[in-house]
Design a protein around this motif. Sequence first.
Motif, PDB file in Angstrom:
ATOM      1  N   VAL A  57      -8.290   8.695   2.264  1.00  0.00           N
ATOM      2  CA  VAL A  57      -9.059   7.214   3.036  1.00  0.00           C
ATOM      3  C   VAL A  57      -8.256   6.373   2.348  1.00  0.00           C
ATOM      4  CG1 VAL A  57     -11.013   6.081   3.310  1.00  0.00           C
ATOM      5  CG2 VAL A  57     -10.987   8.496   3.113  1.00  0.00           C
ATOM      6  N   LEU A  58      -7.780   5.341   3.053  1.00  0.00           N
ATOM      7  CA  LEU A  58      -6.964   3.954   2.832  1.00  0.00           C
ATOM      8  C   LEU A  58      -7.863   2.726   3.221  1.00  0.00           C
ATOM      9  CD1 LEU A  58      -4.851   6.406   3.568  1.00  0.00           C
ATOM     10  CD2 LEU A  58      -3.136   4.615   2.588  1.00  0.00           C
ATOM     11  N   PRO A  59      -7.823   1.606   2.609  1.00  0.00           N
ATOM     12  CA  PRO A  59      -8.425   0.428   2.990  1.00  0.00           C
ATOM     13  C   PRO A  59      -7.616  -0.098   4.385  1.00  0.00           C
ATOM     14  CG  PRO A  59      -7.378   0.070   0.985  1.00  0.00           C
ATOM     15  CD  PRO A  59      -7.279   1.710   1.182  1.00  0.00           C
ATOM     16  N   ALA A  60      -8.244  -0.414   5.298  1.00  0.00           N
ATOM     17  CA  ALA A  60      -7.395  -1.139   6.558  1.00  0.00           C
ATOM     18  C   ALA A  60      -7.578  -2.559   6.079  1.00  0.00           C
ATOM     19  CB  ALA A  60      -8.684  -0.970   7.725  1.00  0.00           C
ATOM     20  N   PRO A  61      -6.428  -3.312   6.474  1.00  0.00           N
ATOM     21  CA  PRO A  61      -5.978  -4.589   6.412  1.00  0.00           C
ATOM     22  C   PRO A  61      -7.105  -5.356   6.797  1.00  0.00           C
ATOM     23  CG  PRO A  61      -4.073  -3.579   7.083  1.00  0.00           C
ATOM     24  CD  PRO A  61      -5.408  -2.519   7.306  1.00  0.00           C
ATOM     25  N   ALA A  62      -7.632  -6.280   6.080  1.00  0.00           N
ATOM     26  CA  ALA A  62      -8.642  -7.486   6.640  1.00  0.00           C
ATOM     27  C   ALA A  62      -8.242  -8.067   7.947  1.00  0.00           C
ATOM     28  CB  ALA A  62      -8.948  -8.692   5.503  1.00  0.00           C
ATOM     29  N   GLY A  63      -9.129  -8.396   8.802  1.00  0.00           N
ATOM     30  CA  GLY A  63      -8.948  -8.701  10.127  1.00  0.00           C
ATOM     31  C   GLY A  63      -8.500  -7.878  10.964  1.00  0.00           C
ATOM     32  N   LEU A  64      -7.888  -6.426  10.806  1.00  0.00           N
ATOM     33  CA  LEU A  64      -7.580  -5.667  11.604  1.00  0.00           C
ATOM     34  C   LEU A  64      -8.820  -4.932  12.453  1.00  0.00           C
ATOM     35  CD1 LEU A  64      -4.413  -4.629  12.374  1.00  0.00           C
ATOM     36  CD2 LEU A  64      -4.875  -2.720  10.984  1.00  0.00           C
ATOM     37  N   SER A  65      -8.733  -4.938  13.711  1.00  0.00           N
ATOM     38  CA  SER A  65      -9.795  -4.206  14.394  1.00  0.00           C
ATOM     39  C   SER A  65      -9.519  -2.652  14.253  1.00  0.00           C
ATOM     40  CB  SER A  65      -9.743  -4.486  16.022  1.00  0.00           C
ATOM     41  OG  SER A  65      -8.556  -4.012  16.372  1.00  0.00           O
ATOM     42  N   HIS A  66     -10.837  -1.991  14.383  1.00  0.00           N
ATOM     43  CA  HIS A  66     -10.656  -0.543  14.249  1.00  0.00           C
ATOM     44  C   HIS A  66      -9.572   0.038  15.356  1.00  0.00           C
ATOM     45  CE1 HIS A  66     -13.881  -0.206  11.412  1.00  0.00           C
ATOM     46  NE2 HIS A  66     -14.844  -0.477  12.152  1.00  0.00           N
ATOM     47  N   ALA A  67      -9.618  -0.438  16.519  1.00  0.00           N
ATOM     48  CA  ALA A  67      -8.791   0.068  17.400  1.00  0.00           C
ATOM     49  C   ALA A  67      -7.192  -0.149  17.022  1.00  0.00           C
ATOM     50  CB  ALA A  67      -8.812  -0.862  18.737  1.00  0.00           C
ATOM     51  N   GLU A  68      -6.877  -1.310  16.552  1.00  0.00           N
ATOM     52  CA  GLU A  68      -5.700  -1.713  16.021  1.00  0.00           C
ATOM     53  C   GLU A  68      -5.162  -0.806  14.926  1.00  0.00           C
ATOM     54  OE1 GLU A  68      -5.341  -6.470  16.930  1.00  0.00           O
ATOM     55  OE2 GLU A  68      -6.056  -5.773  15.220  1.00  0.00           O
ATOM     56  N   ALA A  69      -6.418  -0.575  13.912  1.00  0.00           N
ATOM     57  CA  ALA A  69      -5.973   0.273  12.849  1.00  0.00           C
ATOM     58  C   ALA A  69      -5.495   1.781  13.184  1.00  0.00           C
ATOM     59  CB  ALA A  69      -7.130   0.405  12.103  1.00  0.00           C
ATOM     60  N   THR A  70      -5.906   2.190  14.461  1.00  0.00           N
ATOM     61  CA  THR A  70      -5.546   3.732  14.644  1.00  0.00           C
ATOM     62  C   THR A  70      -4.149   3.651  15.135  1.00  0.00           C
ATOM     63  OG1 THR A  70      -5.966   3.312  17.188  1.00  0.00           O
ATOM     64  CG2 THR A  70      -8.045   4.103  15.777  1.00  0.00           C
ATOM     65  N   LEU A  71      -3.442   2.756  15.156  1.00  0.00           N
ATOM     66  CA  LEU A  71      -2.032   2.771  15.291  1.00  0.00           C
ATOM     67  C   LEU A  71      -1.169   3.422  14.204  1.00  0.00           C
ATOM     68  CD1 LEU A  71      -1.515  -0.233  17.626  1.00  0.00           C
ATOM     69  CD2 LEU A  71      -1.490   2.332  18.435  1.00  0.00           C
ATOM     70  N   PHE A  72      -1.954   3.408  12.951  1.00  0.00           N
ATOM     71  CA  PHE A  72      -1.311   3.620  11.814  1.00  0.00           C
ATOM     72  C   PHE A  72      -0.605   4.858  11.724  1.00  0.00           C
ATOM     73  CE2 PHE A  72      -4.736   6.092  10.883  1.00  0.00           C
ATOM     74  CZ  PHE A  72      -4.375   7.306   9.898  1.00  0.00           C
ATOM     75  N   GLU A  73      -1.143   6.091  12.470  1.00  0.00           N
ATOM     76  CA  GLU A  73      -0.639   7.349  12.582  1.00  0.00           C
ATOM     77  C   GLU A  73       0.658   7.511  13.320  1.00  0.00           C
ATOM     78  OE1 GLU A  73       0.191  11.632  13.029  1.00  0.00           O
ATOM     79  OE2 GLU A  73      -0.496   9.859  14.705  1.00  0.00           O
ATOM     80  N   PRO A  74       0.484   7.042  14.551  1.00  0.00           N
ATOM     81  CA  PRO A  74       1.744   7.027  15.544  1.00  0.00           C
ATOM     82  C   PRO A  74       2.884   6.204  14.856  1.00  0.00           C
ATOM     83  CG  PRO A  74       0.223   5.834  16.674  1.00  0.00           C
ATOM     84  CD  PRO A  74      -0.894   6.685  15.486  1.00  0.00           C
ATOM     85  N   LEU A  75       2.498   5.186  14.336  1.00  0.00           N
ATOM     86  CA  LEU A  75       3.710   4.192  13.806  1.00  0.00           C
ATOM     87  C   LEU A  75       4.408   4.815  12.625  1.00  0.00           C
ATOM     88  CD1 LEU A  75       5.113   1.709  13.439  1.00  0.00           C
ATOM     89  CD2 LEU A  75       3.316   0.462  12.248  1.00  0.00           C
ATOM     90  N   ALA A  76       3.430   5.524  11.807  1.00  0.00           N
ATOM     91  CA  ALA A  76       4.104   6.232  10.739  1.00  0.00           C
ATOM     92  C   ALA A  76       5.101   7.252  10.914  1.00  0.00           C
ATOM     93  CB  ALA A  76       2.892   6.820   9.800  1.00  0.00           C
ATOM     94  N   VAL A  77       4.976   8.202  12.228  1.00  0.00           N
ATOM     95  CA  VAL A  77       5.530   9.155  12.940  1.00  0.00           C
ATOM     96  C   VAL A  77       6.713   8.562  13.439  1.00  0.00           C
ATOM     97  CG1 VAL A  77       5.874  10.594  15.065  1.00  0.00           C
ATOM     98  CG2 VAL A  77       3.942  10.450  13.700  1.00  0.00           C
ATOM     99  N   ALA A  78       6.915   7.341  13.905  1.00  0.00           N
ATOM    100  CA  ALA A  78       7.831   6.484  14.411  1.00  0.00           C
ATOM    101  C   ALA A  78       8.831   6.265  13.298  1.00  0.00           C
ATOM    102  CB  ALA A  78       7.550   5.463  15.294  1.00  0.00           C
ATOM    103  N   LEU A  79       8.235   5.494  12.152  1.00  0.00           N
ATOM    104  CA  LEU A  79       9.041   5.326  10.950  1.00  0.00           C
ATOM    105  C   LEU A  79       9.674   6.583  10.279  1.00  0.00           C
ATOM    106  CD1 LEU A  79       6.473   2.900   9.491  1.00  0.00           C
ATOM    107  CD2 LEU A  79       8.663   2.184  10.580  1.00  0.00           C
ATOM    108  N   HIS A  80       8.937   7.560  10.263  1.00  0.00           N
ATOM    109  CA  HIS A  80       9.321   8.853   9.585  1.00  0.00           C
ATOM    110  C   HIS A  80      10.584   9.357  10.453  1.00  0.00           C
ATOM    111  CE1 HIS A  80       9.714  12.678   7.327  1.00  0.00           C
ATOM    112  NE2 HIS A  80       9.722  13.322   8.215  1.00  0.00           N
ATOM    113  N   SER A  81      10.615   9.215  11.824  1.00  0.00           N
ATOM    114  CA  SER A  81      11.926   9.596  12.460  1.00  0.00           C
ATOM    115  C   SER A  81      13.364   8.639  12.217  1.00  0.00           C
ATOM    116  CB  SER A  81      11.420   9.406  14.079  1.00  0.00           C
ATOM    117  OG  SER A  81      11.580   8.160  14.367  1.00  0.00           O
ATOM    118  N   LEU A  82      13.110   7.462  11.712  1.00  0.00           N
ATOM    119  CA  LEU A  82      14.016   6.583  11.317  1.00  0.00           C
ATOM    120  C   LEU A  82      14.773   6.939  10.098  1.00  0.00           C
ATOM    121  CD1 LEU A  82      12.991   4.685  13.512  1.00  0.00           C
ATOM    122  CD2 LEU A  82      13.295   2.811  11.829  1.00  0.00           C
TER     123      LEU A  82
END
Length: 343
Positions: free
Chosen positions: A132-157
Amino acid sequence: MRIAELAGLREFRLIPGELPPPAPGEIQVRVRAVGICGSDVHYYDEGQIGDTPCVYPMVLGHEPAGEIVALGEGVSGWSAGDAAILEPAVYCYHCEHCLTGHHNVCSHLRFLSMPGDPGFFRDYVNLPAGNVLPAPAGLSHAEATLFEPLAVALHSLKWARPGLGETALVFGAGPIGLLTIASLKFRGVGQIFAVEPLAHRREMAWLYGATDVIDPAQADPVAEVLRATGGRGVDMALDCATKGETINQCLHATRYAGRVVITGIPSTLRVSLEFHVMRRKEIEFFSSRRSNHETGLAVQLLREHPKMLGAMLTHSRPLEQIGQAFDIASRYADSAGKVLVEI
């Protein structure tokens, strides 16, 4: 609480369930939003992903955000109502792979949303505090869900190793492909080719940083890339689609001694590989699995670029309409980008 189970091919059912209080070292979270991943769609539409079949009933969903409800014994630093990002991978931290830094291939890995390990399409979940990690202030729950696919993309780099001013080719402008394009742009890649058959996703590819967008129904992607690069090819190709001949097209479009990364998951058990093209060019060929501690950087990028990265969030449905949400995602209906289930 409510739990949305995948009960059969393209069949969801909503059932009641109970959750005990969080155990020592755990945090109880109210799930608020979960993104639908391409792997979820494989399970829903095909009854398997790669060589892993569904075991019905099962609970999908591994791109979650929510808020803190209660803390187990020994957990501090949180208050009820705090917004949180929820890691779906639970590692053992003591196997050979964890001890050498390869947590994403942990020998005892539990990835919540796989058969036997319920995912996040439910109201509440107890998680180890480390997930469990703190979500940045001002980030909506919808926007916060992108952390996982974005981490996948970053790992491929990690395997693509993009350098300033280099050239790249990305197959697929779905959510993972779009976030890969954005990640390459953030790393200073100069020319980014995107190949995508759907018109609305080609438009999104421009928005996320592609410099050249190719419709494979209208032009041969390999020929277009070779023409644009003077016959040299790109420094790296990342396949986020793994459909038809895209893997081999990556080999043909990549320069000698370039890099090819396979991020997508083929629907077939076996793929045909033009080995001699890869051998002759001495291409570095990598497969990439999920992510491995890229979440921190993903959260930072979401904090800095929430609207740009969140532009793909086009559709949402409540948990009671999860079947409709999956139908939209599986058919790319109504110019859908990323489809969410709000809980």
